[in-house]
Design a protein around this motif. Structure first.
Motif, PDB file in Angstrom:
ATOM      1  N   PRO A 104       0.820  -1.224   0.000  1.00  9.50           N
ATOM      2  CA  PRO A 104       0.000   0.000   0.000  1.00  9.50           C
ATOM      3  C   PRO A 104       0.853   1.273   0.000  1.00  9.50           C
ATOM      4  N   TRP A 105       1.953   1.259   0.747  1.00  9.87           N
ATOM      5  CA  TRP A 105       2.806   2.450   0.775  1.00  9.87           C
ATOM      6  C   TRP A 105       3.465   2.676  -0.574  1.00  9.87           C
ATOM      7  N   ARG A 106       3.903   1.601  -1.199  1.00 11.96           N
ATOM      8  CA  ARG A 106       4.523   1.753  -2.520  1.00 11.96           C
ATOM      9  C   ARG A 106       3.509   2.270  -3.522  1.00 11.96           C
ATOM     10  N   THR A 107       2.283   1.774  -3.453  1.00  9.13           N
ATOM     11  CA  THR A 107       1.240   2.244  -4.359  1.00  9.13           C
ATOM     12  C   THR A 107       0.940   3.718  -4.104  1.00  9.13           C
ATOM     13  N   TRP A 108       0.841   4.095  -2.834  1.00 11.05           N
ATOM     14  CA  TRP A 108       0.560   5.488  -2.488  1.00 11.05           C
ATOM     15  C   TRP A 108       1.685   6.398  -2.982  1.00 11.05           C
ATOM     16  N   ARG A 109       2.934   5.977  -2.788  1.00 14.81           N
ATOM     17  CA  ARG A 109       4.061   6.773  -3.291  1.00 14.81           C
ATOM     18  C   ARG A 109       4.008   6.896  -4.804  1.00 14.81           C
ATOM     19  N   GLN A 110       3.635   5.814  -5.486  1.00 14.57           N
ATOM     20  CA  GLN A 110       3.552   5.853  -6.940  1.00 14.57           C
ATOM     21  C   GLN A 110       2.435   6.776  -7.401  1.00 14.57           C
TER      22      GLN A 110
END
Length: 129
Positions: free
Chosen positions: A110-116
């Motif tokens: 989820p954090w990687r998706t949010w950063r993306q």
């Protein structure tokens, strides 16, 4: 007419008898072939399963031989074992550190998706501006 029907019946009975004999021999041949194939597969699996075991045993025996060889100049197996174990310790520490980095909270999906998503929004804002 009756004689002709009896002849046909006799031929049918003979054909059924021959087909039963043929089927019996066919099943016997199939059983022998399957048995041979299963034995061949089991022996191949045993050979393929034995190879990794022998490789692992050879590796550890080689390590033990290196420790014994290094123990001669040092006079003790302790420093020789430490020298032989050091590369494995370094590899274990490096792999542990990489594993911890991969499992960090900042790398969760989820954090990687949010950063993306934030990065994509910035890129879209730059192209429109």
């Amino acid at each position: 007419m009756r004689q002709r029907a009896d002849g046909t019946l006799a031929l049918l009975v003979a054909a059924l008898r021959e087909s039963a004999t043929h089927l019996e021999s066919l099943l016997s041949l199939a059983r022998a072939e399957i048995d041979g194939n299963v034995r061949a597969i089991v022996s191949l699996v045993a050979i393929v399963g034995t190879i990794p075991v022998l490789l692992i045993v050879t590796f550890f025996l080689g390590l033990d031989g290196i420790v014994k060889l290094l123990a001669v100049p040092f006079g003790s197996e302790a420093p020789a074992a430490l020298i032989v174990a050091t590369p494995f310790l370094v590899a274990a520490v490096a792999l542990g550190w990489l594993g911890l980095r991969r499992m960090a909270l900042s790398n969760l999906e989820p954090w990687r998706t949010w950063r993306q998503v934030k990065q994509d929004a910035r890129a879209v804002a730059r192209t429109r501006g």
